[in-house]
Scaffold this motif. Structure first.
Motif, PDB file in Angstrom:
ATOM      1  N   ALA A  20       0.811  -1.233   0.000  1.00 58.09           N
ATOM      2  CA  ALA A  20       0.000   0.000   0.000  1.00 58.09           C
ATOM      3  C   ALA A  20       0.841   1.279   0.000  1.00 58.09           C
ATOM      4  O   ALA A  20       1.979   1.296   0.458  1.00 58.09           O
ATOM      5  CB  ALA A  20      -0.919  -0.007   1.216  1.00 58.09           C
ATOM      6  N   ASP A  21       0.223   2.368  -0.506  1.00 58.08           N
ATOM      7  CA  ASP A  21       0.780   3.708  -0.307  1.00 58.08           C
ATOM      8  C   ASP A  21       0.329   4.228   1.045  1.00 58.08           C
ATOM      9  O   ASP A  21       1.042   4.970   1.711  1.00 58.08           O
ATOM     10  CB  ASP A  21       0.240   4.681  -1.369  1.00 58.08           C
ATOM     11  N   GLY A  22      -0.893   3.878   1.428  1.00 58.28           N
ATOM     12  CA  GLY A  22      -1.438   4.427   2.673  1.00 58.28           C
ATOM     13  C   GLY A  22      -2.375   3.455   3.362  1.00 58.28           C
ATOM     14  O   GLY A  22      -2.944   2.557   2.728  1.00 58.28           O
ATOM     15  N   ILE A  23      -2.507   3.661   4.678  1.00 55.96           N
ATOM     16  CA  ILE A  23      -3.446   2.851   5.463  1.00 55.96           C
ATOM     17  C   ILE A  23      -4.602   3.761   5.869  1.00 55.96           C
ATOM     18  O   ILE A  23      -4.377   4.891   6.331  1.00 55.96           O
ATOM     19  CB  ILE A  23      -2.792   2.355   6.788  1.00 55.96           C
ATOM     20  N   LEU A  24      -5.807   3.272   5.690  1.00 64.09           N
ATOM     21  CA  LEU A  24      -6.986   3.947   6.241  1.00 64.09           C
ATOM     22  C   LEU A  24      -7.444   3.103   7.434  1.00 64.09           C
ATOM     23  O   LEU A  24      -7.645   1.898   7.293  1.00 64.09           O
ATOM     24  CB  LEU A  24      -8.101   4.029   5.195  1.00 64.09           C
ATOM     25  N   VAL A  25      -7.598   3.755   8.585  1.00 66.01           N
ATOM     26  CA  VAL A  25      -7.936   3.013   9.804  1.00 66.01           C
ATOM     27  C   VAL A  25      -9.338   3.396  10.278  1.00 66.01           C
ATOM     28  O   VAL A  25      -9.533   4.501  10.802  1.00 66.01           O
ATOM     29  CB  VAL A  25      -6.933   3.328  10.942  1.00 66.01           C
ATOM     30  N   PRO A  26     -10.329   2.527  10.104  1.00 59.52           N
ATOM     31  CA  PRO A  26     -11.632   2.819  10.696  1.00 59.52           C
ATOM     32  C   PRO A  26     -11.565   2.613  12.209  1.00 59.52           C
ATOM     33  O   PRO A  26     -10.997   1.631  12.684  1.00 59.52           O
ATOM     34  CB  PRO A  26     -12.571   1.772  10.060  1.00 59.52           C
ATOM     35  N   LEU A  27     -12.119   3.584  12.943  1.00 56.98           N
ATOM     36  CA  LEU A  27     -12.187   3.483  14.414  1.00 56.98           C
ATOM     37  C   LEU A  27     -13.645   3.617  14.813  1.00 56.98           C
ATOM     38  O   LEU A  27     -14.306   4.597  14.444  1.00 56.98           O
ATOM     39  CB  LEU A  27     -11.425   4.624  15.086  1.00 56.98           C
ATOM     40  N   GLN A  28     -14.116   2.666  15.577  1.00 53.89           N
ATOM     41  CA  GLN A  28     -15.507   2.708  16.024  1.00 53.89           C
ATOM     42  C   GLN A  28     -15.617   3.699  17.193  1.00 53.89           C
ATOM     43  O   GLN A  28     -14.774   3.685  18.086  1.00 53.89           O
ATOM     44  CB  GLN A  28     -15.904   1.308  16.486  1.00 53.89           C
ATOM     45  N   CYS A  29     -16.653   4.557  17.148  1.00 48.79           N
ATOM     46  CA  CYS A  29     -16.816   5.559  18.214  1.00 48.79           C
ATOM     47  C   CYS A  29     -17.355   4.891  19.477  1.00 48.79           C
ATOM     48  O   CYS A  29     -18.532   5.036  19.825  1.00 48.79           O
ATOM     49  CB  CYS A  29     -17.755   6.675  17.763  1.00 48.79           C
ATOM     50  N   GLU A  30     -16.505   4.169  20.146  1.00 47.32           N
ATOM     51  CA  GLU A  30     -16.893   3.542  21.412  1.00 47.32           C
ATOM     52  C   GLU A  30     -15.709   3.621  22.374  1.00 47.32           C
ATOM     53  O   GLU A  30     -14.618   4.040  21.984  1.00 47.32           O
ATOM     54  CB  GLU A  30     -17.362   2.104  21.192  1.00 47.32           C
ATOM     55  N   PHE A  31     -15.935   3.195  23.603  1.00 46.50           N
ATOM     56  CA  PHE A  31     -14.979   3.476  24.663  1.00 46.50           C
ATOM     57  C   PHE A  31     -13.556   2.984  24.365  1.00 46.50           C
ATOM     58  O   PHE A  31     -12.587   3.664  24.642  1.00 46.50           O
ATOM     59  CB  PHE A  31     -15.483   2.892  25.987  1.00 46.50           C
ATOM     60  N   PHE A  32     -13.430   1.794  23.772  1.00 49.16           N
ATOM     61  CA  PHE A  32     -12.099   1.234  23.546  1.00 49.16           C
ATOM     62  C   PHE A  32     -11.546   1.574  22.159  1.00 49.16           C
ATOM     63  O   PHE A  32     -10.692   0.863  21.634  1.00 49.16           O
ATOM     64  CB  PHE A  32     -12.119  -0.285  23.745  1.00 49.16           C
ATOM     65  N   ALA A  33     -12.047   2.661  21.556  1.00 45.75           N
ATOM     66  CA  ALA A  33     -11.669   2.989  20.176  1.00 45.75           C
ATOM     67  C   ALA A  33     -10.155   2.981  19.954  1.00 45.75           C
ATOM     68  O   ALA A  33      -9.674   2.437  18.972  1.00 45.75           O
ATOM     69  CB  ALA A  33     -12.248   4.341  19.791  1.00 45.75           C
ATOM     70  N   LEU A  34      -9.423   3.611  20.890  1.00 40.62           N
ATOM     71  CA  LEU A  34      -7.985   3.785  20.658  1.00 40.62           C
ATOM     72  C   LEU A  34      -7.163   2.568  21.073  1.00 40.62           C
ATOM     73  O   LEU A  34      -5.964   2.505  20.804  1.00 40.62           O
ATOM     74  CB  LEU A  34      -7.484   5.020  21.411  1.00 40.62           C
TER      75      LEU A  34
END
Ligand code: ATP
Ligand code: MG
Length: 272
Positions: A154-168
């Motif tokens: 890849a040239d780049g990574i797209l990271v989906p993050l769910q808007c919930e408490f353990f997102a990070l």
């Protein structure tokens, strides 16, 4: 594209990755791919997940998947021969099958096993890179050999993050893996963007998480928020991207906005 008889790489290659399961990687691959195709960009989704959800979600039943990414990575079939058009004009898919779950064991003695996908995409005739404007890779929920192959290509990574408490949670590990791939396999790899998914405006936690992620990660986070939207979860069972299932629902509008934002970011990157 051919320049002086040599094929020239034109495709932008983006991998949807997060080892956390169920955060919206596949939903984003399908609907961003559709958004890009509807914006006139030639796009292919490479399904690199043995679950094959991107393939199912685009209407490819298991029995219809005659040649898959497993055959390509295993070396028996060129990647271009695995591609099928979808019902969306301009969007193709390299479907996956459950066989892919055994590929890491099969390739264990191959010193080039982490570069398999890159080699397939960079085929000397340039048939992948010249044919598409965007190559989206849907990764499995793991930092395994398949995800490493996606990152190496890849040239780049797209990271989906769910808007919930353990997102990070797990993001440090993901960033660590990206750094190792940069060092060993792909110095040009970048995290191109973080996409906040399943945002629920009625839930205060969702907005707190979104604020927290923006504070921690800054501009890399897309402004577009993908809302929690039931149409998005219904569409795959009809084998359709949400834009084809219900063009005006909140999920469709959000993925159209995300597409626009990605295209504008990419044109800035190219102009810089
Ligand atoms: P996996 O890690 O298993 O590959 P994933 O990260 O690819 O999962 P998805 O399959 O895209 O995640 O989404 C998980 C589930 O949540 C699916 O049933 C999907 O339809 C649903 N979903 C995804 N995004 C949304 C959304 N914004 N609103 C409502 N449902 C959603
Ligand atoms: Mg998935």
């Amino acid at each position: 594209m051919s320049v002086n008889g040599q094929s020239r790489s034109t495709a932008r290659i983006l991998a949807l990755a997060n080892q956390k399961g169920g955060v919206g990687k596949t939903t984003t691959a399908i609907n961003l791919g559709t958004g890009l195709a509807q914006a006139g960009k030639k796009c292919v989704i490479i399904d690199l997940d043995p679950q094959g959800n991107a393939s199912t979600g685009l209407g490819f039943r298991t029995e219809d998947r005659l040649q898959t990414t497993y055959d390509a990575l295993g070396g028996s079939t060129p990647l271009v021969q695995v591609l099928s058009p979808t019902t969306i004009e301009g969007l193709s898919i390299a479907p996956a099958s459950v066989d892919l779950s055994g590929i890491d064991v099969e390739l264990v003695d191959d010193p080039q096993r982490a570069r398999k996908l890159k080699t397939l995409i960079d085929d000397p005739a340039g048939q992948m890179t010249s044919r598409f404007d965007y190559i989206l890779i849907d990764c499995p929920p793991s930092l395994n050999l398949l995800t490493i192959n996606a990152m190496a290509a890849a040239d780049g990574i797209l990271v989906p993050l769910q808007c919930e408490f353990f997102a990070l949670e797990g993001l440090t590990q993901l960033i660590g893996t990206v750094q190792r791939v940069q060092g060993a396999l792909n110095p040009g790899l970048r995290i191109s963007g973080i996409i906040l998914t399943m945002y629920d405006q009625r839930n205060r936690l969702s907005s707190q998480v979104a604020d927290d992620v923006r504070e921690n990660l800054g501009d890399i986070v897309f402004s577009t928020l993908i809302p929690r939207n039931v149409r998005l979860s219904e569409a795959p069972s009809f084998g359709l991207p949400v834009m084809a299932y219900d063009a005006d629902c909140a999920g469709s509008l959000a993925y159209k906005a995300l597409t626009k934002e990605l295209l504008s970011r990419d044109s800035e990157t190219l102009a810089a």
